[in-house]
Write a protein that holds these residues in place. Structure first.
Motif, PDB file in Angstrom:
ATOM      1  N   MET A  29       0.823  -1.316  -0.197  1.00 33.20           N
ATOM      2  CA  MET A  29      -0.083  -0.052  -0.255  1.00 33.20           C
ATOM      3  C   MET A  29       0.862   1.303   0.052  1.00 33.20           C
ATOM      4  O   MET A  29       0.532   2.331  -0.522  1.00 33.20           O
ATOM      5  CB  MET A  29      -1.123   0.039   1.229  1.00 33.20           C
ATOM      6  N   HIS A  33       1.018   4.278  -2.991  1.00 29.83           N
ATOM      7  CA  HIS A  33       0.530   5.514  -2.417  1.00 29.83           C
ATOM      8  C   HIS A  33       1.579   6.288  -2.980  1.00 29.83           C
ATOM      9  O   HIS A  33       1.247   7.435  -3.456  1.00 29.83           O
ATOM     10  CB  HIS A  33       0.631   5.770  -0.937  1.00 29.83           C
ATOM     11  N   LYS A  52      -2.853   1.470  -7.253  1.00 27.51           N
ATOM     12  CA  LYS A  52      -3.002   2.791  -7.701  1.00 27.51           C
ATOM     13  C   LYS A  52      -3.949   3.248  -8.732  1.00 27.51           C
ATOM     14  O   LYS A  52      -4.725   4.067  -8.594  1.00 27.51           O
ATOM     15  CB  LYS A  52      -1.552   3.205  -8.116  1.00 27.51           C
ATOM     16  N   THR A  55      -7.349   3.982  -6.973  1.00 24.91           N
ATOM     17  CA  THR A  55      -7.221   5.093  -6.444  1.00 24.91           C
ATOM     18  C   THR A  55      -7.702   6.440  -7.275  1.00 24.91           C
ATOM     19  O   THR A  55      -8.301   7.288  -6.623  1.00 24.91           O
ATOM     20  CB  THR A  55      -6.028   5.403  -5.582  1.00 24.91           C
ATOM     21  N   GLU A  61      -6.094   3.162  -0.867  1.00 26.47           N
ATOM     22  CA  GLU A  61      -4.954   2.047  -1.275  1.00 26.47           C
ATOM     23  C   GLU A  61      -5.819   0.674  -0.675  1.00 26.47           C
ATOM     24  O   GLU A  61      -5.734  -0.472  -1.260  1.00 26.47           O
ATOM     25  CB  GLU A  61      -3.810   2.027  -0.819  1.00 26.47           C
TER      26      GLU A  61
END
Length: 427
Positions: A29, A33, A52, A55, A61
C-alpha cells in the motif's frame, strides 16, 4: 455457491480486526501510494500499480486492494464460464476457504490468479492447435510476463513452461512453450538490469545467503506447507501445536495421496500435463530457493498460484467420478470458513474508524509515519501498524530506539493509550 463465496470474501476481511492485511501489505500500500515514485524493488510494481489505478476512482489503497481481490474472483468465474474452460472446477476451487482467504487478503496472489488462468487457457489453445504458432507464443509470453510483473516467483512458472516444452519436445506444440519460456527468461534478465539494478544495484547480494535453513527444517516446513495448502477445509495450522494439527495435516496428506492416485489412475491429457508440470515444478523451486534466498516458509498463500492448476485438474477428475456431488466439498469448505470467521471475528470498520479519528486528531493522517518495534518478532505489536496502514499507508517500521522519540513515530503503547481495538481471538 458463487454468491456465497463472494459474500464470504467480503465478510472475511470485514470481520477481521485489521481487514486482512500483513506487514507485506503495508509495503504494497505504501508502494502504491508513492507511485510513480518507486518505493522499493523487493516486490514487482504490478500489484501496487493495480492498487494505484483504483485510487483514481475514489478508493484509498486499502479498499482498492480489496476491490482487486473481488474482481479477480469474478474474472476467474466469468472467464471460465464464457470460455467453457474448467468452469465447474473454478467455482469449487474458488470456494475453498484457502482461496477465499487469498481473495480477501491485501496480497499480490489475488491478482496473480487471473493471469495464471489466462496462461492455462493459452496453453490449451496451443496444445490443441486452435491458434497459430506465433499467436500462441505471444499469448503464452504475455501471460508469463504479466505473472512475473506481479510476483517474482513467476520466474518458477516461466521455468516450468520451458520445462514442459522440453519434456514434450517431439510434439508439435513443444517449440511454442520453449520459445515462450525463453522470452519470459529474457524479460526477467532485462527486468533485473533495467529496473532492479537501477534502483538497488545490491539487491541480489543483499538477499542471497547460503545456509539459511537446514534440510530437516525445510523438509518439515515443506510437509506442513503442502498439507495445509492441499487441505480443502482448513489451511492454517495452530502455531502453538496441539492435537488439532494432526487432523489438519492428516486431511491434507490424505488429499495429496488421493490427488496422486487420481492422476495416475486417470490418464492426463497434454493440457492437464502442462497444468501439473508448472504446478509441481514451481512448488519444487519454491522449496529449493529457500536454501539461499530469504522467503517465508511454504504455505497456502505462497503456493496459491502453483496449487491452482493442480486443484483444477484434481476437481476435473473428481467431477468425472462423482459428478455434481463434488460441489459438497466447496460447501463444506465454505461452512468451515463461516465458522472460523465467526469464532475469530473482530470488527474492522469499528477499528478503522477509531484509527482514523486517532490519526486525524494527532494530525498524522496524511504524513509519512514510522512505527517502532524492538524486534521483528513483535508480531502482536505490528498488528497496530497494520491497522493504521489501512488509513495512512505511508508507514515504515523502524527498530531504532531514538526514532521512538519523534512525533511522527508511533508505538503500540502510544496508540492503545488513545484507542481501543476490537481484537480477534484467533489469527
Amino acid at each position: 455457491m458463487v454468491i456465497i463465496t463472494l459474500v464470504m470474501t467480503i465478510l472475511r476481511f470485514l470481520l477481521n480486526e485489521k481487514g486482512r492485511v500483513s506487514p507485506d501489505s503495508i509495503r504494497y500500500m505504501r508502494f502504491a501510494h508513492g507511485l510513480p515514485e518507486i518505493d522499493n524493488t523487493i516486490t514487482p510494481a504490478g500489484y501496487p500499480a493495480a492498487i494505484k489505478f483504483f485510487t483514481f476512482f475514489g478508493f484509498d489503497e486499502f479498499w482498492g486492494s480489496k476491490l482487486i481481490g473481488i474482481l479477480a474472483f469474478l474474472f476467474i468465474i466469468l472467464f471460465a464460464w464464457k470460455k467453457n474452460f474448467y468452469f465447474k472446477e473454478a467455482i469449487v476451487v474458488s470456494s475453498l476457504f484457502s482461496f477465499l482467504s487469498i481473495y480477501s487478503f491485501t496480497m499480490s496472489e489475488a491478482l496473480t490468479l487471473p493471469f495464471v488462468l489466462l496462461l492455462l487457457y493459452s496453453s490449451m489453445l496451443v496444445i490443441k492447435d486452435k491458434i497459430g504458432k506465433l499467436e500462441g507464443i505471444i499469448y503464452l509470453s504475455l501471460s508469463l510476463i504479466a505473472i512475473y510483473n506481479i510476483r517474482y516467483t513467476g520466474l518458477f512458472i516461466v521455468g516450468g513452461t520451458g520445462l514442459f516444452g522440453l519434456l514434450y519436445w517431439k510434439r508439435k506444440f513443444a517449440s511454442s512453450f520453449i520459445i515462450s519460456g525463453i522470452i519470459g527468461f529474457i524479460f526477467i534478465v532485462l527486468y533485473k538490469f533495467l529496473f532492479i539494478d537501477y534502483f538497488n544495484e545490491d539487491y541480489i547480494g543483499q538477499n542471497l545467503n547460503m545456509g539459511l535453513h537446514t534440510t530437516p527444517e525445510l523438509l518439515v516446513q515443506l510437509f506442513q506447507g503442502l498439507c495445509t495448502t492441499f487441505n480443502p477445509f482448513v489451511h492454517i495450522a495452530n502455531p502453538g501445536g496441539g492435537i488439532v494439527n494432526y487432523g489438519i495435516y492428516g486431511i491434507g496428506l490424505l488429499n495429496i495421496l488421493l490427488i496422486i492416485f487420481l492422476f495416475i489412475k486417470k490418464k492426463l491429457s497434454n493440457t492437464e500435463s502442462f497444468f501439473i508440470v508448472i504446478g509441481v515444478s514451481a512448488i519444487a523451486c519454491s522449496y529449493f530457493v529457500q536454501y539461499f534466498y530469504s522467503v517465508n516458509a511454504i504455505d497456502y498463500r505462497l503456493m496459491a498460484p502453483f496449487s491452482f492448476p493442480i486443484w483444477l485438474v484434481y476437481f476435473k477428475k473428481m467431477f468425472q467420478i462423482f459428478n455434481t456431488k463434488v460441489y459438497v466439498i466447496g460447501f463444506l469448505s465454505l461452512m468451515t470458513g463461516m465458522i472460523f470467521t465467526w469464532l475469530s471475528k473482530g470488527n474492522y470498520l469499528e477499528n478503522r474508524k477509531a484509527a482514523k479519528e486517532f490519526l486525524q486528531a494527532e494530525k498524522l493522517d496524511k504524513v509519512p509515519l514510522q512505527f517502532y518495534l524492538e524486534t521483528e518478532e513483535d508480531l502482536e505489536k505490528i498488528q497496530v501498524a497494520e491497522l493504521l496502514s489501512t488509513v495512512n499507508p505511508q508507514i515504515r517500521v523502524t527498530f531504532k530506539p531514538e526514532d521512538s522519540l519523534k512525533r511522527t513515530t508511533l508505538t503500540r503503547y502510544k496508540v492503545l493509550q488513545k484507542i481501543k481495538i476490537d481484537k480477534n481471538k484467533y489469527q
